[in-house]
Design a protein around this motif. Structure first.
Motif, PDB file in Angstrom:
ATOM      1  N   HIS A  22      20.097 -27.815 -20.002  1.00 56.70           N
ATOM      2  CA  HIS A  22      18.949 -28.298 -20.588  1.00 56.70           C
ATOM      3  C   HIS A  22      19.195 -29.779 -21.211  1.00 56.70           C
ATOM      4  O   HIS A  22      20.242 -30.258 -20.497  1.00 56.70           O
ATOM      5  CB  HIS A  22      18.737 -27.685 -22.078  1.00 56.70           C
ATOM      6  CG  HIS A  22      18.672 -26.072 -21.953  1.00 56.70           C
ATOM      7  ND1 HIS A  22      17.503 -25.553 -21.310  1.00 56.70           N
ATOM      8  CD2 HIS A  22      19.446 -25.139 -21.983  1.00 56.70           C
ATOM      9  CE1 HIS A  22      17.749 -24.118 -21.309  1.00 56.70           C
ATOM     10  NE2 HIS A  22      18.770 -24.144 -21.677  1.00 56.70           N
ATOM     11  N   GLY A  23      18.244 -30.551 -21.405  1.00 57.95           N
ATOM     12  CA  GLY A  23      18.339 -31.762 -21.887  1.00 57.95           C
ATOM     13  C   GLY A  23      16.918 -32.617 -22.265  1.00 57.95           C
ATOM     14  O   GLY A  23      16.121 -31.558 -22.436  1.00 57.95           O
ATOM     15  N   ILE A  24      17.075 -33.679 -22.141  1.00 51.25           N
ATOM     16  CA  ILE A  24      15.665 -34.361 -22.333  1.00 51.25           C
ATOM     17  C   ILE A  24      15.180 -34.984 -20.864  1.00 51.25           C
ATOM     18  O   ILE A  24      15.812 -35.223 -20.226  1.00 51.25           O
ATOM     19  CB  ILE A  24      15.833 -35.588 -23.311  1.00 51.25           C
ATOM     20  CG1 ILE A  24      16.643 -36.587 -22.640  1.00 51.25           C
ATOM     21  CG2 ILE A  24      16.258 -35.126 -24.735  1.00 51.25           C
ATOM     22  CD1 ILE A  24      16.893 -37.972 -23.601  1.00 51.25           C
ATOM     23  N   PRO A  25      13.634 -35.106 -20.957  1.00 46.29           N
ATOM     24  CA  PRO A  25      13.032 -35.810 -19.877  1.00 46.29           C
ATOM     25  C   PRO A  25      13.392 -37.233 -19.574  1.00 46.29           C
ATOM     26  O   PRO A  25      13.750 -37.715 -20.462  1.00 46.29           O
ATOM     27  CB  PRO A  25      11.496 -35.749 -19.959  1.00 46.29           C
ATOM     28  CG  PRO A  25      11.559 -34.665 -21.071  1.00 46.29           C
ATOM     29  CD  PRO A  25      12.633 -34.597 -21.865  1.00 46.29           C
ATOM     30  N   ILE A  26      13.839 -37.480 -17.932  1.00 47.86           N
ATOM     31  CA  ILE A  26      14.181 -38.931 -17.956  1.00 47.86           C
ATOM     32  C   ILE A  26      13.399 -39.856 -18.411  1.00 47.86           C
ATOM     33  O   ILE A  26      13.600 -41.015 -19.019  1.00 47.86           O
ATOM     34  CB  ILE A  26      14.662 -39.032 -16.683  1.00 47.86           C
ATOM     35  CG1 ILE A  26      15.966 -38.091 -16.303  1.00 47.86           C
ATOM     36  CG2 ILE A  26      15.054 -40.580 -16.179  1.00 47.86           C
ATOM     37  CD1 ILE A  26      16.440 -38.020 -14.982  1.00 47.86           C
ATOM     38  N   ALA A  27      11.926 -39.736 -18.536  1.00 45.91           N
ATOM     39  CA  ALA A  27      11.268 -40.476 -19.068  1.00 45.91           C
ATOM     40  C   ALA A  27      11.460 -40.862 -20.346  1.00 45.91           C
ATOM     41  O   ALA A  27      10.954 -42.129 -20.886  1.00 45.91           O
ATOM     42  CB  ALA A  27       9.717 -40.081 -18.883  1.00 45.91           C
ATOM     43  N   SER A  28      11.508 -39.746 -21.132  1.00 42.93           N
ATOM     44  CA  SER A  28      11.913 -39.965 -22.512  1.00 42.93           C
ATOM     45  C   SER A  28      13.341 -40.906 -22.752  1.00 42.93           C
ATOM     46  O   SER A  28      13.255 -41.758 -23.665  1.00 42.93           O
ATOM     47  CB  SER A  28      11.941 -38.709 -23.291  1.00 42.93           C
ATOM     48  OG  SER A  28      10.780 -37.868 -23.200  1.00 42.93           O
ATOM     49  N   MET A  29      14.335 -40.764 -22.034  1.00 42.40           N
ATOM     50  CA  MET A  29      15.196 -41.461 -21.757  1.00 42.40           C
ATOM     51  C   MET A  29      14.993 -43.057 -21.580  1.00 42.40           C
ATOM     52  O   MET A  29      15.520 -43.791 -22.275  1.00 42.40           O
ATOM     53  CB  MET A  29      16.541 -40.922 -21.057  1.00 42.40           C
ATOM     54  CG  MET A  29      17.550 -41.654 -21.026  1.00 42.40           C
ATOM     55  SD  MET A  29      18.739 -41.375 -19.381  1.00 42.40           S
ATOM     56  CE  MET A  29      17.759 -42.260 -18.075  1.00 42.40           C
ATOM     57  N   LEU A  30      14.047 -43.371 -20.799  1.00 45.19           N
ATOM     58  CA  LEU A  30      13.886 -44.670 -20.447  1.00 45.19           C
ATOM     59  C   LEU A  30      13.172 -45.209 -21.516  1.00 45.19           C
ATOM     60  O   LEU A  30      13.247 -46.669 -21.537  1.00 45.19           O
ATOM     61  CB  LEU A  30      12.938 -44.753 -19.240  1.00 45.19           C
ATOM     62  CG  LEU A  30      13.939 -44.351 -17.712  1.00 45.19           C
ATOM     63  CD1 LEU A  30      12.951 -44.284 -16.615  1.00 45.19           C
ATOM     64  CD2 LEU A  30      14.888 -45.353 -17.499  1.00 45.19           C
ATOM     65  N   ALA A  31      12.640 -44.711 -22.524  1.00 42.20           N
ATOM     66  CA  ALA A  31      12.006 -45.250 -23.670  1.00 42.20           C
ATOM     67  C   ALA A  31      12.892 -46.224 -24.396  1.00 42.20           C
ATOM     68  O   ALA A  31      12.688 -46.961 -25.087  1.00 42.20           O
ATOM     69  CB  ALA A  31      11.310 -44.455 -24.543  1.00 42.20           C
ATOM     70  N   HIS A  32      14.360 -45.767 -23.940  1.00 44.53           N
ATOM     71  CA  HIS A  32      15.456 -46.356 -24.967  1.00 44.53           C
ATOM     72  C   HIS A  32      16.000 -47.408 -24.356  1.00 44.53           C
ATOM     73  O   HIS A  32      17.041 -48.163 -24.692  1.00 44.53           O
ATOM     74  CB  HIS A  32      16.560 -45.215 -25.488  1.00 44.53           C
ATOM     75  CG  HIS A  32      15.626 -44.094 -26.212  1.00 44.53           C
ATOM     76  ND1 HIS A  32      15.378 -44.354 -27.521  1.00 44.53           N
ATOM     77  CD2 HIS A  32      15.282 -42.898 -25.949  1.00 44.53           C
ATOM     78  CE1 HIS A  32      15.032 -43.233 -27.905  1.00 44.53           C
ATOM     79  NE2 HIS A  32      14.751 -42.649 -27.166  1.00 44.53           N
ATOM     80  N   GLY A  33      16.167 -47.633 -22.917  1.00 46.48           N
ATOM     81  CA  GLY A  33      16.779 -48.535 -22.157  1.00 46.48           C
ATOM     82  C   GLY A  33      16.456 -48.744 -20.642  1.00 46.48           C
ATOM     83  O   GLY A  33      15.832 -47.892 -20.011  1.00 46.48           O
ATOM     84  N   ASP A  34      16.961 -49.794 -19.912  1.00 45.65           N
ATOM     85  CA  ASP A  34      16.699 -50.060 -18.639  1.00 45.65           C
ATOM     86  C   ASP A  34      17.882 -50.254 -17.772  1.00 45.65           C
ATOM     87  O   ASP A  34      17.796 -50.555 -16.485  1.00 45.65           O
ATOM     88  CB  ASP A  34      15.640 -51.251 -18.297  1.00 45.65           C
ATOM     89  CG  ASP A  34      16.146 -52.526 -19.136  1.00 45.65           C
ATOM     90  OD1 ASP A  34      17.464 -52.514 -19.563  1.00 45.65           O
ATOM     91  OD2 ASP A  34      15.612 -53.381 -19.255  1.00 45.65           O
ATOM     92  N   HIS A  35      18.963 -50.024 -18.288  1.00 44.32           N
ATOM     93  CA  HIS A  35      20.194 -49.947 -17.824  1.00 44.32           C
ATOM     94  C   HIS A  35      21.321 -48.875 -18.200  1.00 44.32           C
ATOM     95  O   HIS A  35      21.477 -48.457 -19.557  1.00 44.32           O
ATOM     96  CB  HIS A  35      20.745 -51.385 -18.237  1.00 44.32           C
ATOM     97  CG  HIS A  35      22.272 -51.716 -17.778  1.00 44.32           C
ATOM     98  ND1 HIS A  35      22.602 -52.597 -17.144  1.00 44.32           N
ATOM     99  CD2 HIS A  35      23.632 -51.124 -18.344  1.00 44.32           C
ATOM    100  CE1 HIS A  35      23.998 -52.681 -16.854  1.00 44.32           C
ATOM    101  NE2 HIS A  35      24.447 -51.858 -17.715  1.00 44.32           N
TER     102      HIS A  35
END
Length: 240
Positions: A22-35
């Motif tokens: 399980h985990g979080i959608p990568i789209a949600s992760m990208l809300a926090h950073g670009d690198h």
């Protein structure tokens, strides 16, 4: 999040215990950073986030660019990202991970106990990488997955190395030391770096990060039942 603040989902000890269904959608992760870097559901391949674009580097050598649909539907059980803005830059010839470690210590002499974000662009005379093929069953631990990893050697490769330096006291939360992934300029080769040397001078950018945001899994049976006992030796062995 502001520039040069680190966001992390889950912890390294959970990945070591096989918490990867399980985990979080990568789209949600990208809300926090670009690198950043991380892995994918069931530890299938290596993740690199470069200029806000996510690539999945697979054990068969393929590199997959995740489009907007995939970003929404694909999850990560472990990842670290930041909005990277280098505060120190240099051109240097780098011989191996030890050479990079020494360079970072010279560029950031007061950052021993802080996180660093790293980006290196240029030509590399050799890069030795690995990619994980993924779990064969739920909760299979990372050391077992790593035993089936695929290794690749790239010679005279032009591309980008990105990653993080994590302080020693954070071992188990993340990977203490320098954790690096590579992707070529043509976006067709890459992986988790085991060893490398630059071909002459390369461009190095570094930023110090003093704000760290950690999100832990919720409603995740694997995470709730994991022992999460620190295995520093095992992490060093698998992360190279």
């Amino acid at each position: 999040m502001a520039k040069n603040e680190l966001f992390q989902y889950s912890i390294m000890s959970a990945l070591m215990d096989g918490v990867a269904s399980h985990g979080i959608p990568i789209a949600s992760m990208l809300a926090h950073g670009d690198h950043g870097l991380g892995t994918f559901k069931h530890m299938v391949g290596e993740m690199i986030v470069l200029d806000g674009v996510v690539y999945q580097m697979k054990s068969d050598g393929r590199v997959v660019h995740l489009d907007s649909t995939a970003l929404a539907s694909t999850i990560t059980p472990f990842a670290s990202v930041t909005r990277f803005q280098p505060t120190c830059t240099a051109r240097a010839t780098i011989t191996g991970k030890e050479g990079l470690s020494n360079l970072l210590s010279r560029l950031m002499p007061t950052a021993k106990n802080h996180f660093l974000a790293i980006r290196i662009d240029g030509v590399f005379s050799t890069i030795y990488v690995r990619t994980a093929g993924g779990q064969l069953e739920p909760r299979e631990k990372l050391p077992a997955v790593g035993n089936r990893q695929t290794v690749h050697t790239f010679d005279k490769a032009r591309g980008t190395i990105i990653g993080f330096r994590t302080p020693q006291y954070m071992m188990g939360i993340n990977v203490a030391g320098d954790h690096l992934h590579f992707i070529s300029d043509d976006r067709e080769r890459g992986g988790h770096i085991l060893a490398f040397e630059s071909e002459g001078d390369v461009d190095v950018g570094v930023s110090l990060m003093s704000n760290f945001h950690l999100e832990l899994p919720t409603e995740d049976e694997e995470f709730n039942e994991a022992a999460l006992v620190l295995d520093a030796k095992g992490i060093h062995a698998i992360e190279g």
